[in-house]
Design a protein around this motif. Structure first.
Motif, PDB file in Angstrom:
ATOM      1  N   GLY A 121      -5.108 -10.226  49.835  1.00 55.79           N
ATOM      2  CA  GLY A 121      -5.501 -11.483  50.454  1.00 55.79           C
ATOM      3  C   GLY A 121      -5.007 -11.599  51.880  1.00 55.79           C
ATOM      4  O   GLY A 121      -5.726 -12.087  52.766  1.00 55.79           O
ATOM      5  N   LEU A 122      -3.773 -11.160  52.138  1.00 56.49           N
ATOM      6  CA  LEU A 122      -3.245 -11.189  53.501  1.00 56.49           C
ATOM      7  C   LEU A 122      -4.058 -10.283  54.420  1.00 56.49           C
ATOM      8  O   LEU A 122      -4.313 -10.621  55.582  1.00 56.49           O
ATOM      9  N   LEU A 130      -1.182 -19.400  66.868  1.00 58.12           N
ATOM     10  CA  LEU A 130      -2.387 -19.984  66.276  1.00 58.12           C
ATOM     11  C   LEU A 130      -2.187 -20.229  64.789  1.00 58.12           C
ATOM     12  O   LEU A 130      -2.566 -21.285  64.259  1.00 58.12           O
ATOM     13  N   PHE A 131      -1.576 -19.258  64.096  1.00 61.68           N
ATOM     14  CA  PHE A 131      -1.316 -19.432  62.673  1.00 61.68           C
ATOM     15  C   PHE A 131      -0.352 -20.595  62.428  1.00 61.68           C
ATOM     16  O   PHE A 131      -0.496 -21.323  61.443  1.00 61.68           O
ATOM     17  N   HIS A 132       0.627 -20.758  63.307  1.00 56.91           N
ATOM     18  CA  HIS A 132       1.551 -21.884  63.161  1.00 56.91           C
ATOM     19  C   HIS A 132       0.816 -23.213  63.233  1.00 56.91           C
ATOM     20  O   HIS A 132       1.238 -24.189  62.596  1.00 56.91           O
ATOM     21  N   LEU A 133      -0.260 -23.264  63.989  1.00 51.98           N
ATOM     22  CA  LEU A 133      -1.000 -24.507  64.171  1.00 51.98           C
ATOM     23  C   LEU A 133      -1.963 -24.805  63.025  1.00 51.98           C
ATOM     24  O   LEU A 133      -2.124 -25.962  62.631  1.00 51.98           O
ATOM     25  N   TRP A 171       1.336 -16.445  57.162  1.00 54.30           N
ATOM     26  CA  TRP A 171       1.806 -15.982  58.459  1.00 54.30           C
ATOM     27  C   TRP A 171       2.091 -14.479  58.466  1.00 54.30           C
ATOM     28  O   TRP A 171       2.024 -13.838  59.507  1.00 54.30           O
ATOM     29  N   GLY A 172       2.428 -13.930  57.316  1.00 54.66           N
ATOM     30  CA  GLY A 172       2.694 -12.496  57.236  1.00 54.66           C
ATOM     31  C   GLY A 172       1.491 -11.633  57.577  1.00 54.66           C
ATOM     32  O   GLY A 172       1.636 -10.447  57.892  1.00 54.66           O
ATOM     33  N   ALA A 173       0.292 -12.232  57.540  1.00 55.14           N
ATOM     34  CA  ALA A 173      -0.915 -11.456  57.841  1.00 55.14           C
ATOM     35  C   ALA A 173      -1.015 -11.088  59.315  1.00 55.14           C
ATOM     36  O   ALA A 173      -1.766 -10.176  59.681  1.00 55.14           O
ATOM     37  N   THR A 174      -0.259 -11.775  60.179  1.00 57.54           N
ATOM     38  CA  THR A 174      -0.409 -11.541  61.622  1.00 57.54           C
ATOM     39  C   THR A 174      -0.050 -10.122  62.030  1.00 57.54           C
ATOM     40  O   THR A 174      -0.523  -9.633  63.047  1.00 57.54           O
ATOM     41  N   ASP A 190       6.711 -10.872  67.683  1.00 54.33           N
ATOM     42  CA  ASP A 190       6.576 -11.546  66.393  1.00 54.33           C
ATOM     43  C   ASP A 190       7.725 -11.194  65.458  1.00 54.33           C
ATOM     44  O   ASP A 190       8.186 -12.026  64.677  1.00 54.33           O
ATOM     45  N   ALA A 191       8.193  -9.951  65.538  1.00 51.25           N
ATOM     46  CA  ALA A 191       9.196  -9.472  64.587  1.00 51.25           C
ATOM     47  C   ALA A 191      10.624  -9.831  64.984  1.00 51.25           C
ATOM     48  O   ALA A 191      11.448 -10.137  64.119  1.00 51.25           O
ATOM     49  N   TRP A 192      10.927  -9.808  66.276  1.00 48.59           N
ATOM     50  CA  TRP A 192      12.336  -9.833  66.687  1.00 48.59           C
ATOM     51  C   TRP A 192      12.739 -11.005  67.578  1.00 48.59           C
ATOM     52  O   TRP A 192      13.924 -11.228  67.808  1.00 48.59           O
ATOM     53  N   VAL A 193      11.796 -11.749  68.126  1.00 48.79           N
ATOM     54  CA  VAL A 193      12.133 -12.828  69.051  1.00 48.79           C
ATOM     55  C   VAL A 193      11.863 -14.165  68.372  1.00 48.79           C
ATOM     56  O   VAL A 193      10.792 -14.342  67.765  1.00 48.79           O
TER      57      VAL A 193
END
Length: 308
Positions: free
Chosen positions: A96-97, A161-164, A171-174, A283-286
């Motif tokens: 699904g992701l 965009l996903f946050h909105l 969110w893991g799909a990003t 996305d991963a570290w900041v």
């Protein structure tokens, strides 16, 4: 396109939000919008229709088009196969992701489709001049510059965009959107590099390269999906599609040489890949809030690099 879009959105709101038809309402809205456009555009072509059938033209069309049809079917099969691998090794949740990531990478594919709708008419307008190869090369530069920027834009801003608009569980799909955007870019590059096969009507060479790319994709699915799930599937798709675009380019260039500007092509590809990877690193570290000015910097870096 405007008529279809407005009709679709209006009907979708009515059918889903007012009459609560759910997914069925979306499908009805899409079908109705397509039928409306078909009726409205009929006046553009109905006067050209004839009752007779020219079988010679039909045979020529089939001879020219069947390799592309086979390639399209192969792409469709691979698109199902990667989901089969993900479900087999990691279950429906990861599948699904992957579907969500694929849907949002279509933003880049929309740009590619827009380009591909105009590309044949544009470069064929130069075919009977001695400037055709040069104009194809120029068109390739502009394609990579524009679609590369779109891929960087999507990669940099997909998480905000996903946050909105998307629930947190998606969110893991990003992490798969950036590579799938690069894969969408490859489908347009394939159309550019195949120009030589188109103008010389050597389309029968395409299925051979499609088989090689498809075999590579399946091998990469076995290699990458078990340890990396849908992210591995996305990068396997990137590798297979760019491999096909590259092979088509080599074969096509031998048949119909085009003076590609390799420096500009290389810069556009390197900038797109590098900034897409930088977006994934953000996305991963900041932390999310701290990443926003860096995303602006990434977005601005791409056109600045090409301009310089």
């Amino acid at each position: 396109a405007l008529t279809r879009g407005l009709t679709y959105v209006t009907l979708a709101i009515l059918l889903v939000a007012v009459w609560e038809l759910g997914v069925k309402g979306i499908l009805i809205a899409s079908l109705t919008a397509a039928c409306l456009v078909f009726v409205l555009s009929a006046r553009e072509y109905v006067g050209d229709l004839v009752r007779g059938v020219d079988w010679h033209v039909g045979r020529e069309m089939i001879s020219f088009g069947w390799p592309t049809i086979l390639s399209a079917l192969a792409f469709y099969a691979l698109n199902l196969l990667d989901r089969f691998f993900i479900k087999h090794y990691h279950g429906l949740e990861d599948n699904g992701l992957y579907g969500v990531a694929f849907r949002y990478s279509q933003i880049v594919l929309v740009g590619v489709f827009a380009f591909r709708m105009g590309w044949p008419q544009w470069h064929y307008s130069w075919l009977n001049t001695d400037r055709h190869p040069e104009m194809v090369a120029r068109g390739a530069n502009w394609f990579l510059a524009a679609i590369g920027f779109l891929a960087v834009l999507v990669s940099a801003w997909i998480l905000p965009l996903f946050h909105l608009i998307i629930p947190e569980r998606y969110w893991g799909a990003t992490v798969a959107v950036a590579p799938l955007s690069l894969a969408a870019m490859a489908t347009g590059a394939y159309a550019v590099t195949a120009v030589g096969l188109n103008v010389t009507k050597r389309m029968r060479l395409i299925p051979v390269t499609a088989v090689v790319a498809g075999t590579a994709a399946v091998g990469l699915y076995f290699l990458l999906i078990p340890p990396f799930s849908f992210v591995g599937a996305a990068w396997a798709t990137v590798a297979a599609l760019w491999l096909m675009a590259g092979m088509i380019g080599v074969v096509s260039h031998r048949i119909y040489p085009v003076p590609w500007d390799y420096r500009r092509i290389g810069l556009a590809l390197a900038a797109t890949l590098g900034l897409a990877l930088a977006s994934l690193a953000l996305d991963a570290w900041v932390p999310f809030a701290a990443s926003l000015p860096l995303r602006v910097a990434i977005t601005a870096t791409y056109p600045a690099a090409l301009l310089l």
